[in-house]
Scaffold this motif. Structure first.
Motif, PDB file in Angstrom:
ATOM      1  N   ASP A  96     -97.218 -98.655 -40.555  1.00 53.71           N
ATOM      2  CA  ASP A  96     -98.373 -99.124 -39.795  1.00 53.71           C
ATOM      3  C   ASP A  96     -98.128-100.577 -39.400  1.00 53.71           C
ATOM      4  O   ASP A  96     -97.865-101.420 -40.253  1.00 53.71           O
ATOM      5  N   LYS A  97     -98.229-100.866 -38.122  1.00 52.91           N
ATOM      6  CA  LYS A  97     -97.935-102.209 -37.615  1.00 52.91           C
ATOM      7  C   LYS A  97     -98.883-103.254 -38.190  1.00 52.91           C
ATOM      8  O   LYS A  97     -98.504-104.415 -38.367  1.00 52.91           O
ATOM      9  N   HIS A  98    -100.092-102.854 -38.491  1.00 56.91           N
ATOM     10  CA  HIS A  98    -101.105-103.808 -38.935  1.00 56.91           C
ATOM     11  C   HIS A  98    -101.073-104.042 -40.443  1.00 56.91           C
ATOM     12  O   HIS A  98    -101.074-105.180 -40.905  1.00 56.91           O
ATOM     13  N   SER A  99    -101.022-102.972 -41.209  1.00 59.38           N
ATOM     14  CA  SER A  99    -101.105-103.118 -42.662  1.00 59.38           C
ATOM     15  C   SER A  99     -99.747-103.360 -43.321  1.00 59.38           C
ATOM     16  O   SER A  99     -99.688-103.770 -44.478  1.00 59.38           O
ATOM     17  N   GLN A 100     -98.655-103.103 -42.587  1.00 58.47           N
ATOM     18  CA  GLN A 100     -97.327-103.245 -43.183  1.00 58.47           C
ATOM     19  C   GLN A 100     -96.431-104.167 -42.352  1.00 58.47           C
ATOM     20  O   GLN A 100     -95.215-103.973 -42.278  1.00 58.47           O
ATOM     21  N   ALA A 101     -97.026-105.175 -41.750  1.00 58.13           N
ATOM     22  CA  ALA A 101     -96.268-106.085 -40.894  1.00 58.13           C
ATOM     23  C   ALA A 101     -95.128-106.766 -41.652  1.00 58.13           C
ATOM     24  O   ALA A 101     -94.088-107.094 -41.061  1.00 58.13           O
ATOM     25  N   ASP A 102     -95.297-106.950 -42.965  1.00 59.64           N
ATOM     26  CA  ASP A 102     -94.260-107.620 -43.757  1.00 59.64           C
ATOM     27  C   ASP A 102     -92.994-106.782 -43.886  1.00 59.64           C
ATOM     28  O   ASP A 102     -91.942-107.300 -44.263  1.00 59.64           O
ATOM     29  N   LYS A 103     -93.079-105.490 -43.575  1.00 59.78           N
ATOM     30  CA  LYS A 103     -91.926-104.612 -43.680  1.00 59.78           C
ATOM     31  C   LYS A 103     -91.151-104.476 -42.373  1.00 59.78           C
ATOM     32  O   LYS A 103     -90.105-103.840 -42.333  1.00 59.78           O
ATOM     33  N   MET A 104     -91.680-105.062 -41.298  1.00 65.85           N
ATOM     34  CA  MET A 104     -90.996-104.956 -40.011  1.00 65.85           C
ATOM     35  C   MET A 104     -89.663-105.702 -40.051  1.00 65.85           C
ATOM     36  O   MET A 104     -89.595-106.835 -40.523  1.00 65.85           O
ATOM     37  N   PRO A 105     -88.585-105.100 -39.549  1.00 64.43           N
ATOM     38  CA  PRO A 105     -87.313-105.816 -39.484  1.00 64.43           C
ATOM     39  C   PRO A 105     -87.367-106.919 -38.435  1.00 64.43           C
ATOM     40  O   PRO A 105     -88.206-106.905 -37.524  1.00 64.43           O
ATOM     41  N   LYS A 106     -86.477-107.866 -38.537  1.00 65.68           N
ATOM     42  CA  LYS A 106     -86.425-108.994 -37.607  1.00 65.68           C
ATOM     43  C   LYS A 106     -86.249-108.525 -36.169  1.00 65.68           C
ATOM     44  O   LYS A 106     -86.714-109.175 -35.231  1.00 65.68           O
ATOM     45  N   THR A 107     -85.591-107.397 -35.994  1.00 65.17           N
ATOM     46  CA  THR A 107     -85.314-106.879 -34.649  1.00 65.17           C
ATOM     47  C   THR A 107     -86.502-106.143 -34.025  1.00 65.17           C
ATOM     48  O   THR A 107     -86.401-105.633 -32.914  1.00 65.17           O
ATOM     49  N   PHE A 108     -87.632-106.109 -34.758  1.00 57.42           N
ATOM     50  CA  PHE A 108     -88.762-105.300 -34.286  1.00 57.42           C
ATOM     51  C   PHE A 108     -90.094-105.956 -34.637  1.00 57.42           C
ATOM     52  O   PHE A 108     -91.118-105.292 -34.660  1.00 57.42           O
ATOM     53  N   ASP A 109     -90.087-107.260 -34.879  1.00 53.94           N
ATOM     54  CA  ASP A 109     -91.300-107.899 -35.399  1.00 53.94           C
ATOM     55  C   ASP A 109     -92.106-108.655 -34.338  1.00 53.94           C
ATOM     56  O   ASP A 109     -93.000-109.415 -34.670  1.00 53.94           O
ATOM     57  N   THR A 110     -91.801-108.438 -33.067  1.00 51.50           N
ATOM     58  CA  THR A 110     -92.625-108.980 -31.987  1.00 51.50           C
ATOM     59  C   THR A 110     -93.014-107.837 -31.057  1.00 51.50           C
ATOM     60  O   THR A 110     -92.346-106.796 -31.009  1.00 51.50           O
ATOM     61  N   ASN A 111     -94.095-108.051 -30.314  1.00 54.31           N
ATOM     62  CA  ASN A 111     -94.539-107.006 -29.386  1.00 54.31           C
ATOM     63  C   ASN A 111     -93.453-106.647 -28.386  1.00 54.31           C
ATOM     64  O   ASN A 111     -93.232-105.472 -28.067  1.00 54.31           O
ATOM     65  N   THR A 112     -92.763-107.658 -27.865  1.00 52.84           N
ATOM     66  CA  THR A 112     -91.722-107.398 -26.868  1.00 52.84           C
ATOM     67  C   THR A 112     -90.590-106.582 -27.467  1.00 52.84           C
ATOM     68  O   THR A 112     -90.090-105.632 -26.844  1.00 52.84           O
ATOM     69  N   GLU A 113     -90.165-106.927 -28.679  1.00 52.62           N
ATOM     70  CA  GLU A 113     -89.084-106.176 -29.327  1.00 52.62           C
ATOM     71  C   GLU A 113     -89.503-104.731 -29.574  1.00 52.62           C
ATOM     72  O   GLU A 113     -88.682-103.806 -29.469  1.00 52.62           O
ATOM     73  N   GLN A 114     -90.765-104.517 -29.893  1.00 50.86           N
ATOM     74  CA  GLN A 114     -91.245-103.158 -30.114  1.00 50.86           C
ATOM     75  C   GLN A 114     -91.202-102.336 -28.823  1.00 50.86           C
ATOM     76  O   GLN A 114     -90.769-101.183 -28.832  1.00 50.86           O
ATOM     77  N   ILE A 115     -91.637-102.944 -27.725  1.00 48.58           N
ATOM     78  CA  ILE A 115     -91.608-102.231 -26.451  1.00 48.58           C
ATOM     79  C   ILE A 115     -90.170-101.916 -26.054  1.00 48.58           C
ATOM     80  O   ILE A 115     -89.835-100.775 -25.684  1.00 48.58           O
ATOM     81  N   ILE A 116     -89.292-102.906 -26.132  1.00 47.46           N
ATOM     82  CA  ILE A 116     -87.886-102.687 -25.762  1.00 47.46           C
ATOM     83  C   ILE A 116     -87.252-101.646 -26.672  1.00 47.46           C
ATOM     84  O   ILE A 116     -86.575-100.715 -26.210  1.00 47.46           O
ATOM     85  N   GLY A 117     -87.458-101.775 -27.982  1.00 46.15           N
ATOM     86  CA  GLY A 117     -86.872-100.822 -28.920  1.00 46.15           C
ATOM     87  C   GLY A 117     -87.355 -99.406 -28.672  1.00 46.15           C
ATOM     88  O   GLY A 117     -86.577 -98.447 -28.730  1.00 46.15           O
ATOM     89  N   ARG A 118     -88.639 -99.268 -28.367  1.00 46.78           N
ATOM     90  CA  ARG A 118     -89.196 -97.932 -28.171  1.00 46.78           C
ATOM     91  C   ARG A 118     -88.749 -97.307 -26.854  1.00 46.78           C
ATOM     92  O   ARG A 118     -88.822 -96.082 -26.706  1.00 46.78           O
ATOM     93  N   ILE A 119     -88.292 -98.111 -25.911  1.00 45.86           N
ATOM     94  CA  ILE A 119     -87.687 -97.525 -24.706  1.00 45.86           C
ATOM     95  C   ILE A 119     -86.470 -96.703 -25.094  1.00 45.86           C
ATOM     96  O   ILE A 119     -86.275 -95.581 -24.611  1.00 45.86           O
ATOM     97  N   TYR A 120     -85.654 -97.234 -26.006  1.00 42.67           N
ATOM     98  CA  TYR A 120     -84.467 -96.492 -26.449  1.00 42.67           C
ATOM     99  C   TYR A 120     -84.856 -95.271 -27.284  1.00 42.67           C
ATOM    100  O   TYR A 120     -84.196 -94.228 -27.212  1.00 42.67           O
ATOM    101  N   ASP A 121     -85.937 -95.397 -28.066  1.00 44.34           N
ATOM    102  CA  ASP A 121     -86.431 -94.237 -28.821  1.00 44.34           C
ATOM    103  C   ASP A 121     -86.846 -93.127 -27.863  1.00 44.34           C
ATOM    104  O   ASP A 121     -86.515 -91.952 -28.062  1.00 44.34           O
ATOM    105  N   LEU A 122     -87.601 -93.506 -26.847  1.00 46.05           N
ATOM    106  CA  LEU A 122     -88.084 -92.553 -25.852  1.00 46.05           C
ATOM    107  C   LEU A 122     -86.923 -91.899 -25.119  1.00 46.05           C
ATOM    108  O   LEU A 122     -86.902 -90.678 -24.906  1.00 46.05           O
ATOM    109  N   ASP A 123     -85.959 -92.703 -24.739  1.00 47.44           N
ATOM    110  CA  ASP A 123     -84.779 -92.190 -24.034  1.00 47.44           C
ATOM    111  C   ASP A 123     -84.035 -91.182 -24.901  1.00 47.44           C
ATOM    112  O   ASP A 123     -83.702 -90.074 -24.454  1.00 47.44           O
TER     113      ASP A 123
END
Length: 313
Positions: A96-123
């Motif tokens: 959960d992005k809200h309750s577990q923010a401390d577990k986010m990796p450095k490569t996914f801990d900003t909104n922009t990184e999440q959007i970019i990363g999820r483009i590859y997930d979607l692809d």
């Protein structure tokens, strides 16, 4: 059809631009006889994640889907569709992005990184669906909620490959992750249903509506896109000209006119409705109880009708 079954599957890193395995749920109809390849839907979770929180800190996610996604996947499977639900967050070690923010990796801990990363997930997920023997790769749709609604919009963006390249050239140094090109041959979706998305895309696609801005840097869906939003939701800002600046709505009109193609961008904004009205109903974030319930019921009718119109029954 004799029932519905849910499988735990893994979208392999060999299909993923950032070489990441993505766990997913595959929910599909069970048939009494062979029916051949059938249409499929991909369902994309929002910032609360796909899975319920796990029992311990060492296990951030359980194996159970949040009730919203269990309901939607069962509903769509009973309509005859194979449903794939990628779990972008648990793939990266949190739920959960809200309750577990401390577990986010450095490569996914900003909104922009999440959007970019999820483009590859979607692809990767779209390519995985095309490998499934029960799926007709020419008949696939997207359905997403909140951040997943944003990803649905990007999944049908006419210039997604260019957006990746442009982002890398102009903002690649602002993120802690590689931004490789998407591989050729990305499958195309026939419809997109985006519930209460953020239409700003957190910098992944420029927002300028200036007539001097390059047309390839503006948004246009390649398939019928239905944005379903609430009037009392701040995320509606860039989606609707009636309730905000409506940058994406304006861009879609500009690109369609400039390139002489159909404008497939459609938005419905429900009065007195807030964020998450589909999952939270009367208790949605903002709006009124009556407005949120009315929005949920009306949006469901649009979503199901447009999915059937695009993919058949």
């Amino acid at each position: 059809m004799v029932g519905v079954e849910t499988l735990n599957v893994t979208i392999p890193k060999s299909l993923h631009g950032q070489a990441l395995d993505i766990p997913a749920k595959l929910v599909r109809p069970k048939w009494s006889k062979a029916v051949g390849k059938r249409p499929a839907m991909m369902v994309l979770h929002g910032s609360g994640g796909l899975l319920k929180d796990g029992p311990t800190k060492a296990a951030p996610c359980s194996d159970q889907m949040e009730s919203q996604f269990a309901t939607w996947s069962d509903r769509l499977a009973k309509m005859g569709y194979t449903v794939l639900l990628p779990s972008s967050y648990s793939a990266r070690g949190f739920c959960d992005k809200h309750s577990q923010a401390d577990k986010m990796p450095k490569t996914f801990d900003t909104n922009t990184e999440q959007i970019i990363g999820r483009i590859y997930d979607l692809d990767a997920a779209s390519r995985y669906l095309c490998t499934r023997p029960e799926v007709d790769c020419e008949s696939m749709g997207l359905l997403g909620f909140s951040q997943g609604g944003t990803m649905t919009m990007l999944g049908v963006h006419w210039q997604l490959e260019h957006a990746i390249e442009y982002f890398r050239q102009t903002k690649g140094g602002t993120v802690d992750v590689q931004v490789p090109d998407l591989k050729p041959g990305r499958p195309e979706f026939q419809v997109g249903i985006a519930y209460y998305p953020g239409c700003g895309f957190d910098g992944a696609v420029p927002l300028s509506t200036s007539t001097k801005a390059a047309v390839e840097n503006k948004y246009l869906p390649t398939a019928p896109l239905f944005v379903l939003h609430g009037s009392d939701d701040s995320l509606v800002e860039h989606c609707s000209t009636e309730y905000g600046t409506g940058s994406r709505e304006i861009q879609a009109g500009q690109v369609a006119t400039k390139t002489s193609v159909a404008n497939l961008y459609d938005i419905t904004v429900y009065p007195n409705a807030g964020h998450s009205f589909d999952s939270a109903g009367a208790k949605a974030d903002g709006g009124t109880p009556e407005g949120n319930v009315a929005a949920k019921e009306a949006a469901l009718k649009i979503a199901l009708a447009q999915i059937v119109l695009a993919l058949g029954e």
